[in-house]
Design an enzyme around this catalytic site. Structure first.
Site, PDB file in Angstrom:
ATOM      1  CE  LYS A  69      38.626  60.396  57.075  1.00 21.34           C
ATOM      2  NZ  LYS A  69      37.289  60.923  57.231  1.00 21.34           N
ATOM      3  CD  GLN A 113      36.159  53.634  60.833  1.00 19.05           C
ATOM      4  OE1 GLN A 113      37.064  53.898  60.059  1.00 19.05           O
ATOM      5  NE2 GLN A 113      35.530  54.547  61.513  1.00 19.05           N
ATOM      6  CG  ASP A 138      44.512  55.507  63.569  1.00 13.96           C
ATOM      7  OD1 ASP A 138      44.478  56.685  63.217  1.00 13.96           O
ATOM      8  OD2 ASP A 138      43.514  54.790  63.659  1.00 13.96           O
TER       9      ASP A 138
END
Length: 948
Positions: A69, A113, A138
């Site tokens: 990413k 994460q 998210d």
């Protein structure tokens, strides 16, 4: 057929329509990072935009995703930050990190994460929901999930993997509406949101999972099949309905002896068999994963777009309180309690402060950390306004009320970023004759009882620090008078674990004495004598004990009368705390390091050889800094209408400079931004507080004001025109309650002189005519006319006491216009001039004196301070505020007088010399009927009553 390359894609079954990847399915969009869930399928995470990702621990799979990413974000120009926390991080540490990201305006979105690789018990649910919904790119917070489940798709963030799956389905060109869709998996990351998205796209949706009976039968009905079960090749090819679109979200590792690492990656669908029946199918790897990354990037961009649409650059998102005005205006305490203040933490966020920069003291006051200045160092300053006044009556003319009314008008009514910066009042006047100092009427700082009493304890810290110095002076003289050099040396540099060692402050004293030694055993007898003996001359001690209470019987006392002091008595006194030099240091410092340096430079006496003795010589500097470490942080409060206020420092306006702190002004100027305003107040009239504001405060701060607001009242101007004496607690004579234009016109000479004084510094002047109910319109208009003729940029009538900010809108507009004018600011004098010449300039140009006359004592002090190296300090004149001259009975604009200077003293740490003009006390007394007669506490409601 398997697809090649890095982009997200659907593999299509060979046939008449062609084969391979559909046009446009290859994407170069990238995300902050992906996360992989414990169930084995792709899922979005939570991270920080500029961009970033928050990771706990050091999992290999997480590292792989994050690296991908970061690389992707760099390729498309997104600034991605990776925040790493160790696997020993606690839940509180993770939540603090999330709070910082939530509050950072440069971060538009972030992901955490998952899973959290930690040795500590951490609630994933709590961590996920700690992310601000507007930055939750998210889409995993309960708020975003709830909006999705209710169909509010335009007002939420959608989890990136389901969002990517929907995009892949749309790329096939099939019509989703009316189709039969089956989702295998019910996780919050993929399965549940995928079900909702298909449902709101008008598909008929069935959710299955590993426990579903007749799973093959359900799969065989699906026109659209999305699998996120985390089971390798669980869905068999023969289950697939011919022509179905298959989205495989699984990532699973199975043994494979042909691979170097002994395993291979497969999805949740048996790909080889399924692709023969499906019209489109995503390969694993290379299918859903890259699209998840692309959707995360897209959500980040959407978040930034929403932020820009909802915010105005440089403008606070702040809610103001609506006043419910009453006539007649109730008491100040009633008005104060009529408004429910915002929670101070909420106000702090509204004005751009971060949680980590604010220390809450209950719900209505807080301290602001100096780290704010470092964070905002590149932010341009706002406009700087100082409120001062004409020569006042003993009742005061409403500078504080005008300051608050003006900021309420600028903020709540003109929608400008604005801060008020005011002094903290002493409890002496609060319980004595003056009462509160929070403003008045509908222009107040609230809660007024908090403002007027202990606040956050700054004045108590100053009291403790000041009295520590006083105790150190007398103790040191006592010990020097009762011990030999060797005994003193043994106690000042004691053996610790068999070793003598100088402390840092003792090293500084040795260096001051010219002794370049650090080993205590190497000093000669002469050097030891110099080191241990300050040899203070008691007659030269200028440092007094203080307390924050008016007590006239402490103006002169004898100390040391106990037999234990062995006859070493001396005459001393108490001052009120706000007269302490430490208060002036607090007001003028620009940081902890500077404060510590100033505290160490304070001169408390002279030695018998005429050398200055400082707090550093006493060894007390570090202890003072420790006592003051919290007091140095400005206090945040609010006005009745919800505009922010810094309340910080409250030095006397006679023997000190009478202005609130430099630090509060500097932080406020950064917070309001280039188009905002900071309004501060200078004590007493323009001849005292404003002159010191310019020549002392602005000289040390480096700040330059844009506008002077000069407060005038018809009452005070009539007094200057020859009206009867105005006395506190006595009804006003009729000359003040009836129209008298002639008396008023004569008295406006004082207004003209103070306008001239302000213009001497090159700054535009706006006159605020603070209207009282007894004033006539003709009187008010006469003052406005004469003010403009005297050189004011503008003059306006103000009714903020009765109407709050609404009554000061005209003043605010005038200030705004004046701030656009060219300011040619200049100091009144050069500090390098001789002490006497600097005093003469102030006396002649500001007061209108013909000349000055120094007593023999004052002349001697000039010689001493010049010899000691203090002659280049600014001058802080200590004179009456009730007249331009030294005589409080001389009103209007006295001329031809000689200004007597009876003594000169030094506040070296604060950074000025203060000549004493006439006689004055630094310890007020209580009147016959003090204010505390009316103050009481309701034991049931715990409300303070009687403050005004």
């Amino acid at each position: 057929m398997p697809a090649q390359g890095r982009g997200s894609r659907l593999a299509r079954k060979p046939g008449p329509r062609g084969c391979g990847r559909r046009p446009g399915s290859h994407t170069h969009h990238r995300s902050l990072w992906e996360r992989r869930s414990a169930s084995g399928h792709h899922g979005p995470g939570t991270g920080h935009l500029r961009q970033g990702r928050l990771r706990v621990g050091d999992r290999d799979d997480s590292n792989t995703y994050i690296s991908m990413k970061l690389k992707a974000a760099a390729e498309i120009g997104i600034n991605a930050n990776h925040i790493k926390l160790p696997n020993t991080a606690t839940e509180a540490e993770v939540l603090r990190c999330i709070t910082v990201l939530n509050e950072d305006p440069a971060v538009h979105g972030f992901i955490v994460q998952l899973p959290l690789d930690t040795d500590k018990p951490i609630s994933t649910e709590k961590v996920t929901n700690a992310v601000a919904p507007e930055k939750d790119v998210d889409g995993l917070t309960s708020i975003n999930a709830g909006k999705l489940s209710r169909g509010n798709l335009g007002d939420c963030f959608i989890p990136c993997t389901p969002k990517g799956c929907m995009e892949l389905i749309r790329q096939t060109g099939i019509q989703i509406a009316g189709k039969k869709a089956v989702v295998i998996g019910r996780s919050k990351i993929v399965g549940s949101p995928m079900h909702d998205l298909l449902l709101w796209s008008h598909a008929t949706v069935t959710t299955c999972h590993t426990k579903t009976t007749a799973l093959a039968e359900e799969v065989s009905k699906a026109d659209i099949l999305v699998v996120a079960a985390g089971k390798p090749e669980m869905v068999k090819g023969e289950w697939i309905k011919p022509g179905a679109v298959v989205i495989d979200c699984g990532i699973n590792h199975i043994p494979d002896s042909t691979k170097p690492n002994g395993k291979t990656v497969v999805g949740d669908v048996a790909y080889s068999a399924a692709k023969e029946r499906a019209s489109y199918i995503t390969p694993v790897p290379g299918g859903v994963g890259p699209m998840t990354v692309a959707m995360l990037m897209q959500s980040t961009v959407e978040s930034a777009q929403r932020f820009l649409e909802q915010s105005q650059p440089g403008k606070w998102s702040i809610q103001y309180n609506q006043l419910s005005l009453r006539t007649p205006v109730p008491s100040d305490i009633e008005v104060s309690r009529s408004c429910v203040p915002k929670r101070i933490g909420h106000l702090a966020r509204e004005v751009g402060l971060l949680s980590e920069e604010v220390e809450l003291y209950g719900q209505t006051k807080a301290k602001v950390l100096l780290s704010t200045l470092k964070r905002l160092k590149d932010q341009p300053d706002g406009k700087y306004v100082v409120v001062t006044g004409i020569t006042p009556t003993p009742l005061g003319e409403g500078k504080s009320t005008t300051t608050i009314g003006l900021v309420q008008a600028l903020g709540a009514h003109l929608n400008l970023n604005v801060f008020a910066c005011v002094r903290q009042p002493s409890q002496g006047p609060t319980f004595g004759i003056k009462g509160g100092a929070a403003g008045g009427g509908y222009s107040q700082v609230i809660p007024m009882e908090e403002f007027n009493l202990h606040l956050t304890g700054d004045i108590h810290a100053i009291t403790a620090a000041n009295n520590l110095v006083a105790a150190a002076i007398d103790a040191r003289m006592f010990h020097e008078q009762t011990q030999s050099d060797q005994a003193l040396y043994t106690r000042l540099v004691p053996l610790i674990s068999g070793v003598r060692k100088f402390s840092d402050i003792q090293i500084r004293r040795l260096q001051k004495l010219g002794i370049e030694k650090t080993d205590p055993g190497t000093l000669t007898d002469e050097e030891r004598n110099k080191f241990v003996r300050l040899d203070i001359d008691p007659a030269t001690i200028t440092w007094q004990r203080v307390m924050d209470t008016n007590d006239r019987f402490l103006r002169k006392i004898t100390i040391g009368q106990s037999p234990t002091e062995k006859g070493f008595t001396r005459t001393a006194q108490f001052d009120i705390t706000v007269a302490s030099e430490i208060m002036a240091v607090l007001a003028l410092t620009d940081g902890l390091g500077d404060m510590r340096r100033r505290l160490g430079k304070m001169v408390v006496a002279s030695s018998k050889k005429g050398e200055p003795v400082t707090t550093d010589d006493l060894g007390v500097t570090g202890a003072l800094a420790v006592l003051m470490k919290d007091a140095v942080k400005p206090n945040l409060m609010q006005t009745l209408e919800g505009t922010p206020v810094f309340v910080h420092a409250g030095p006397f306006a006679n023997i000190a400079h009478g202005n609130s702190s430099v630090l509060a002004d500097k932080i406020a100027l950064k917070l309001v931004g280039q188009e905002g305003f900071v309004v501060t107040e200078a004590g007493f009239g323009a001849d005292i507080g404003m002159e010191k504001f310019f020549n002392i405060k602005c000289r040390y701060s480096g700040l330059r004001p844009h506008v002077v607001v000069l407060v005038a009242t018809v009452r005070a101007l009539k007094m200057h025109g020859g009206g009867p004496t105005v006395t506190a607690g006595v009804p006003l004579p009729k000359e003040y309650t009836e129209e008298n234009l002639q008396l008023l016109k004569i008295g406006c000479s004082n207004l003209g002189k103070q306008i001239q004084n302000a213009r001497t510094f090159g700054t535009p002047v706006v006159v605020a005519v603070n209207a009282f109910k007894s004033d006539t319109e003709a009187e008010l208009q006469l003052v406005i006319q004469l003010a403009k003729e005297a050189g004011a940029y503008d003059a306006v009538k103000c009714t903020h006491w009765a109407e709050g900010g609404k009554g000061a809108v005209a003043l605010a507009q005038a200030v705004q216009r004046a701030s656009q004018e060219q300011s040619n600011f200049k100091f009144l004098y050069n500090v390098e001039l001789p002490v006497v010449e600097k005093i003469r300039i102030i006396a002649q140009q500001i007061y209108g004196a013909e000349d000055i006359e120094l007593s023999s004592e004052a002349e001697q002090k000039v010689l001493v301070y010049t010899k000691q190296g203090f002659g280049n300090l600014p001058i802080c004149m200590a004179k009456t505020h009730l007249s331009l001259s030294h005589d409080p009975e001389k009103k209007g604009v006295p001329t031809g007088f000689i200004l007597p200077i009876r003594d000169i003293r030094a506040s070296v740490g604060a950074g000025f010399l203060y000549p004493l003009v006439g006689t004055m006390s630094t310890m007020p007394g209580l009147p016959t009927r003090p204010c505390f007669y009316d103050i009481d506490l309701d034991p049931v409601s715990e409300q303070v009553n009687g403050l005004f």
